[in-house]
Design a protein around this motif. Sequence first.
Motif, PDB file in Angstrom:
ATOM      1  N   UNK A 169       0.816  -1.217   0.000  1.00 26.11           N
ATOM      2  CA  UNK A 169       0.000   0.000   0.000  1.00 26.11           C
ATOM      3  C   UNK A 169       0.853   1.272   0.000  1.00 26.11           C
ATOM      4  N   UNK A 170       2.156   1.119  -0.187  1.00 22.92           N
ATOM      5  CA  UNK A 170       3.026   2.289  -0.203  1.00 22.92           C
ATOM      6  C   UNK A 170       3.047   2.915  -1.590  1.00 22.92           C
ATOM      7  N   UNK A 171       3.233   4.224  -1.612  1.00 20.48           N
ATOM      8  CA  UNK A 171       3.167   4.973  -2.866  1.00 20.48           C
ATOM      9  C   UNK A 171       4.505   5.603  -3.253  1.00 20.48           C
ATOM     10  N   UNK A 172       5.420   5.696  -2.300  1.00 17.78           N
ATOM     11  CA  UNK A 172       6.689   6.373  -2.537  1.00 17.78           C
ATOM     12  C   UNK A 172       7.811   5.342  -2.433  1.00 17.78           C
ATOM     13  N   UNK A 173       8.720   5.396  -3.391  1.00 20.00           N
ATOM     14  CA  UNK A 173       9.771   4.388  -3.453  1.00 20.00           C
ATOM     15  C   UNK A 173      11.112   5.086  -3.598  1.00 20.00           C
ATOM     16  N   UNK A 174      12.142   4.449  -3.049  1.00 19.01           N
ATOM     17  CA  UNK A 174      13.461   5.064  -2.978  1.00 19.01           C
ATOM     18  C   UNK A 174      14.556   4.034  -3.222  1.00 19.01           C
ATOM     19  N   UNK A 175      15.671   4.522  -3.746  1.00 19.76           N
ATOM     20  CA  UNK A 175      16.899   3.737  -3.768  1.00 19.76           C
ATOM     21  C   UNK A 175      17.998   4.528  -3.071  1.00 19.76           C
ATOM     22  N   UNK A 176      18.759   3.801  -2.249  1.00 18.45           N
ATOM     23  CA  UNK A 176      19.935   4.332  -1.581  1.00 18.45           C
ATOM     24  C   UNK A 176      21.089   3.376  -1.863  1.00 18.45           C
ATOM     25  N   UNK A 177      22.300   3.857  -1.670  1.00 15.91           N
ATOM     26  CA  UNK A 177      23.428   2.939  -1.746  1.00 15.91           C
ATOM     27  C   UNK A 177      24.404   3.245  -0.613  1.00 15.91           C
ATOM     28  N   UNK A 178      25.186   2.223  -0.284  1.00 16.76           N
ATOM     29  CA  UNK A 178      26.231   2.406   0.718  1.00 16.76           C
ATOM     30  C   UNK A 178      27.491   1.711   0.218  1.00 16.76           C
ATOM     31  N   UNK A 179      28.476   2.520  -0.154  1.00 19.54           N
ATOM     32  CA  UNK A 179      29.782   1.969  -0.480  1.00 19.54           C
ATOM     33  C   UNK A 179      30.434   1.546   0.826  1.00 19.54           C
ATOM     34  N   UNK A 180      31.154   0.436   0.776  1.00 22.10           N
ATOM     35  CA  UNK A 180      31.727  -0.146   1.984  1.00 22.10           C
ATOM     36  C   UNK A 180      32.503   0.892   2.794  1.00 22.10           C
ATOM     37  N   UNK A 181      32.112   1.026   4.048  1.00 15.02           N
ATOM     38  CA  UNK A 181      32.810   1.947   4.945  1.00 15.02           C
ATOM     39  C   UNK A 181      32.369   3.388   4.830  1.00 15.02           C
ATOM     40  N   UNK A 239      30.323  -0.651  -7.127  1.00 15.75           N
ATOM     41  CA  UNK A 239      30.270  -1.706  -6.108  1.00 15.75           C
ATOM     42  C   UNK A 239      29.810  -1.105  -4.789  1.00 15.75           C
ATOM     43  N   UNK A 240      28.734  -1.634  -4.260  1.00 12.86           N
ATOM     44  CA  UNK A 240      28.125  -1.070  -3.054  1.00 12.86           C
ATOM     45  C   UNK A 240      26.962  -1.959  -2.633  1.00 12.86           C
ATOM     46  N   UNK A 241      26.406  -1.630  -1.482  1.00 10.09           N
ATOM     47  CA  UNK A 241      25.144  -2.227  -1.058  1.00 10.09           C
ATOM     48  C   UNK A 241      24.039  -1.275  -1.497  1.00 10.09           C
ATOM     49  N   UNK A 242      23.047  -1.773  -2.188  1.00  9.80           N
ATOM     50  CA  UNK A 242      21.946  -0.952  -2.671  1.00  9.80           C
ATOM     51  C   UNK A 242      20.689  -1.295  -1.875  1.00  9.80           C
ATOM     52  N   UNK A 243      20.113  -0.273  -1.265  1.00  3.98           N
ATOM     53  CA  UNK A 243      18.904  -0.447  -0.463  1.00  3.98           C
ATOM     54  C   UNK A 243      17.710   0.178  -1.163  1.00  3.98           C
ATOM     55  N   UNK A 244      16.645  -0.556  -1.183  1.00 11.00           N
ATOM     56  CA  UNK A 244      15.353  -0.044  -1.628  1.00 11.00           C
ATOM     57  C   UNK A 244      14.540   0.305  -0.387  1.00 11.00           C
ATOM     58  N   UNK A 245      13.712   1.321  -0.481  1.00  9.90           N
ATOM     59  CA  UNK A 245      12.830   1.682   0.625  1.00  9.90           C
ATOM     60  C   UNK A 245      11.485   2.130   0.065  1.00  9.90           C
ATOM     61  N   UNK A 246      10.470   2.048   0.897  1.00 11.53           N
ATOM     62  CA  UNK A 246       9.160   2.546   0.474  1.00 11.53           C
ATOM     63  C   UNK A 246       8.472   3.206   1.656  1.00 11.53           C
ATOM     64  N   UNK A 247       7.544   4.097   1.347  1.00 14.06           N
ATOM     65  CA  UNK A 247       6.787   4.760   2.406  1.00 14.06           C
ATOM     66  C   UNK A 247       5.374   5.049   1.911  1.00 14.06           C
ATOM     67  N   UNK A 292       3.661   7.769   2.940  1.00 12.71           N
ATOM     68  CA  UNK A 292       3.525   9.207   2.785  1.00 12.71           C
ATOM     69  C   UNK A 292       4.839   9.791   2.298  1.00 12.71           C
ATOM     70  N   UNK A 293       4.771  10.960   1.702  1.00 14.45           N
ATOM     71  CA  UNK A 293       5.974  11.620   1.214  1.00 14.45           C
ATOM     72  C   UNK A 293       6.841  12.097   2.376  1.00 14.45           C
ATOM     73  N   UNK A 294       6.209  12.726   3.315  1.00 16.99           N
ATOM     74  CA  UNK A 294       6.959  13.213   4.467  1.00 16.99           C
ATOM     75  C   UNK A 294       6.597  12.389   5.686  1.00 16.99           C
ATOM     76  N   UNK A 295       7.426  12.435   6.667  1.00 11.75           N
ATOM     77  CA  UNK A 295       7.154  11.603   7.835  1.00 11.75           C
ATOM     78  C   UNK A 295       8.218  10.555   7.960  1.00 11.75           C
ATOM     79  N   UNK A 296       8.302   9.971   9.107  1.00 14.90           N
ATOM     80  CA  UNK A 296       9.464   9.148   9.431  1.00 14.90           C
ATOM     81  C   UNK A 296       9.437   7.735   8.873  1.00 14.90           C
ATOM     82  N   UNK A 297       8.327   7.286   8.403  1.00 15.30           N
ATOM     83  CA  UNK A 297       8.219   5.860   8.148  1.00 15.30           C
ATOM     84  C   UNK A 297       8.664   5.453   6.760  1.00 15.30           C
ATOM     85  N   UNK A 298       9.992   5.398   6.563  1.00 11.91           N
ATOM     86  CA  UNK A 298      10.531   4.759   5.364  1.00 11.91           C
ATOM     87  C   UNK A 298      10.963   3.357   5.771  1.00 11.91           C
TER      88      UNK A 298
END
Lengths: 114, 111
Positions: A28-40, A87-95, A97-103
Motif C-alpha cells: 500500500x506504499x506509494x513512494x519508493x526510494x533507492x539508496x546505496x552504501x559503499x563499503x565503509x 560496487x556497493x550495497x543498494x537499499x530499496x525503501x518505500x513509504x 507518505x511523502x513526508x514523515x518518518x516511516x521509510x
Amino acid sequence: EPEVTQTPSHQVTQMGQEVILRCVPISNHLYFYWYRQILGQKVEFLVSFYNNEISEKSEIFDDQFSVERPDGSNFTLKIRSTKLEDSAMYFCASSEYREGPEQYFGPGTRLTVT
Amino acid sequence: GEDVEQSLFLSVREGDSSVINCTYTDSSSTYLYWYKQEPGAGLQLLTYIFSNMDMKQDQRLTVLLNKKDKHLSLRIADTQTGDSAIYFCAVPSGGSYIPTFGRGTSLIVHP
C-alpha cells in the motif's frame, strides 16, 4: 508484518555490464526510494519515485542509472554500464507518505563489479 | 548540503547504558531519525524525534536533541547483546524529506 524485499541478495558482474536490481515495496506504499552504501561510507540517497515518475534524485543518479515500476509490485534500479565504483550495497525503501518518518528499508543487494 | 557525523564504534558491557552521539549541520528538519541495522538486514527505523522536542523516551531508548548545538543522541538503557548492531543517525537536509545518513556507529555489547 509487511516488509520490503530485494533480489538478488548478492550480484557479481563484470565492468561494463548492465545490472537490474529488483525490489518489491510494501503493497500500500506509494513512494519508493533507492539508496546505496559503499563499503565503509555513508548511506547515500539516489532517487525517489512517485506516481510513475522520478520525484527527486541526487547527483549520483546520472544517465547510467534508471528506475522503473514495470508492474504493480516491482520497483527496479538499472545500471546501464557498471563501473568498479558502483560496487556497493543498494537499499530499496518505500513509504506510505511523502513526508514523515516511516521509510521501510529492504535488506539490500550487494553489488560487486569486477 | 547536510552533513551528519557520528563516531564509528562503541563498546559497552551488557547491562550498562550506551550513548551514541551524532552532530549535524542543517537544523531545519522536521524529524530526526535513528535507524538500526542488524547483520544481513536492512535499515530499521528505531525511533525518531520531532524537531520541536528536546527529549523522547520509548522504553529503553531515550533520544536527546540539542538544537542549539545541533547534537542528537541515542541512549540505550540496560544494553543487551541483542542490541549489537550498527546505528545510523539520519537528518533530512533543509527543505527536503530525504534523510542524510551518518556513517553509522557499530555498537558492540560484550558480556
